[in-house]
Design an enzyme around this catalytic site. Structure first.
Site, PDB file in Angstrom:
ATOM      1  N   ASP A  98       0.833  -1.212   0.000  1.00  0.00           N
ATOM      2  CA  ASP A  98       0.000   0.000   0.000  1.00  0.00           C
ATOM      3  C   ASP A  98       0.863   1.255   0.000  1.00  0.00           C
ATOM      4  O   ASP A  98       2.034   1.224   0.400  1.00  0.00           O
ATOM      5  CB  ASP A  98      -0.967   0.000   1.195  1.00  0.00           C
ATOM      6  CG  ASP A  98      -0.260  -0.135   2.542  1.00  0.00           C
ATOM      7  OD1 ASP A  98       0.708  -0.908   2.640  1.00  0.00           O
ATOM      8  OD2 ASP A  98      -0.672   0.555   3.493  1.00  0.00           O
ATOM      9  N   GLU A 163      -0.120  -1.255   5.632  1.00  0.00           N
ATOM     10  CA  GLU A 163       0.924  -0.751   6.537  1.00  0.00           C
ATOM     11  C   GLU A 163       0.690   0.706   6.904  1.00  0.00           C
ATOM     12  O   GLU A 163       0.954   1.127   8.021  1.00  0.00           O
ATOM     13  CB  GLU A 163       2.307  -0.914   5.891  1.00  0.00           C
ATOM     14  CG  GLU A 163       3.462  -0.734   6.861  1.00  0.00           C
ATOM     15  CD  GLU A 163       3.919   0.709   7.028  1.00  0.00           C
ATOM     16  OE1 GLU A 163       4.601   1.005   8.015  1.00  0.00           O
ATOM     17  OE2 GLU A 163       3.588   1.557   6.174  1.00  0.00           O
TER      18      GLU A 163
HETATM   19 ZN    ZN Z   1       6.504   2.378   4.423  1.00  0.00          ZN
END
Ligand code: ZN
Length: 409
Positions: A98, A163
């Site tokens: 992401d 994340e």
């Molecule tokens: Zn990162």
């Protein structure tokens, strides 16, 4: 005869065009969290799976964290392995798929989702965070397969989701639901570092954000006796809170700065006019706390100071944590992964690696909390999250060689 490491490093040197191509294709798929209006990582994961299949990686699993907000219904976490001679041990390279939104387009000098190559720089959203790590780990896998080399132990590639918005559907979910790591594994998270590659991040401070609302009694500026000035009381409290530095004063040279920090930051707008004595004043603290202190003790100390001011001034103060992340147990500066990284960084970049702690907020904490040692390392300028994010082609090539060194040397 060249060594296995030398053969693989020479292969990696030949991947520059390929790296640009991978970066272009990955960047063209904005893997954004639904909270940023995105549709998750499914399309980007499909590309990663395609690249793994093309190079001949056979052991690949996709663990799907359910998420009803995205069209695929899940957030993909990819676990890929290249078998080594000893299958009981693995070098893990973990990167996340992401990215964060581009932000204000006017601050970019080009389209964030179209990679531009300028000299040795690749520019685009995600090229550094975290596609530098993602692509350099793919480079190592490809070089091993092209050389038909069986490494002494397994190489594991982990490409996780979620994340940037808290890991609940990424590594945290993965570790809660699947056995991934073994206790002797080397775990590297190439998602942060210094421009010279010297920083090996092993520890983080706890993070505590606190909202402090001091309540008094509003009145006219000319009649202070009829009210209780919340601004004065808050100012006194802020001054007292500076004593947190003395009360929690442990030092550890692994960290920079080497102490806990307690800073008064944001202030909420109060009365708009000069001739009103405010009945309420709200400010915030940003605390970064050494792992050896519990955050509850810090909260208790803040409440204690607030009570003292309230007693003196007749105010009522509310202390409310708005964000808290207790520190994970640190990775030892002597852990095998740290010592191996020092050797590899020296061999590839001619730089002395240094185990360091930071103010908090890397994904490695999730891994450390489960009892594994993990080091965050890469060589990067840390342009992440800003406009014109870039990474250096040389760093992708060099980092891939560092990973090769960890596995083969
Ligand atoms: Zn990162």
């Amino acid at each position: 005869m060249p060594t296995a490491y030398e053969k693989v490093a020479a292969r990696i040197d030949g991947y520059r065009e390929l790296i640009i191509d991978w970066q272009r294709r990955l960047t063209a798929i904005p893997a954004l969290d639904p909270s940023s209006g995105g549709d998750g990582e499914a399309k980007k994961a499909a590309l990663v799976l395609e690249l793994l299949a093309q190079m001949g990686v056979k052991e690949v699993q996709v663990h799907k964290a359910p998420d009803g907000r995205v069209s695929s219904g899940h957030r993909p976490n990819i676990v890929a392995r290249l078998p080594g001679a000893d299958r009981k041990r693995t070098l893990w390279l973990m990167s996340h798929m992401d990215v964060v939104p581009a932000g204000e387009l006017k601050n970019w000098t080009g389209d964030p989702w179209t990679v531009r190559v300028e000299g040795g720089k690749l520019i685009g959203r995600g090229v550094e965070d975290n596609q530098q790590g993602l692509v350099s780990s793919l480079c190592l896998a490809r070089a091993l397969l092209e050389e038909k080399l069986t490494p002494p132990f397994d190489l594991g590639l982990l490409f996780v989701a979620d994340e940037e918005t808290g890991n609940d559907l990424g590594i945290k979910w993965l570790l809660d639901n699947h056995a991934v790591f073994g206790k002797d594994d080397l775990i590297v998270v190439p998602d942060g570092g210094e421009p010279d590659g010297s920083m090996i991040e092993v520890a983080e401070k706890g993070i505590l954000w606190v909202k402090v609302t001091v309540k008094g009694k509003q009145t006219h500026g000319s009649t202070p006796d009829r009210g209780i000035n919340a601004h004065f009381a808050a100012a006194e409290l802020v001054v007292r809170l500076a004593d947190l530095y003395k009360r929690f004063d442990k030092r550890d040279p692994v960290f920079d700065p080497p102490t806990s920090t307690f800073e008064a930051t944001k202030v909420e707008a109060g009365v708009p006019n000069v001739n009103t004595i405010p009945g309420e004043h709200t400010f915030y603290l940003d605390c970064r706390v050494m792992p050896s202190y519990g955050l509850d003790a810090v909260i208790a100390a803040i409440k204690e100071s607030a009570a003292a001011v309230d007693k003196q001034r007749g105010t009522r103060t509310e202390v409310e944590p708005t964000q808290r992340m207790d520190a994970a147990p640190p990775t030892s500066p002597e852990a095998p992964v740290v010592l191996a990284l020092k050797k590899a960084v020296k061999a590839v970049y001619r730089v002395e690696g240094k185990a360091m702690g930071i103010g908090g907020g890397t994904v490695a904490a999730q891994i450390r909390r489960k009892g594994y040692s993990a080091a965050v390392w890469s060589r990067m300028d840390e342009t992440m999250h800003g406009p014109d994010e870039y990474c250096l082609l040389d760093n992708i090539v060099g980092d891939a060689k560092v990973f090769a060194h960890l596995l083969l040397a």
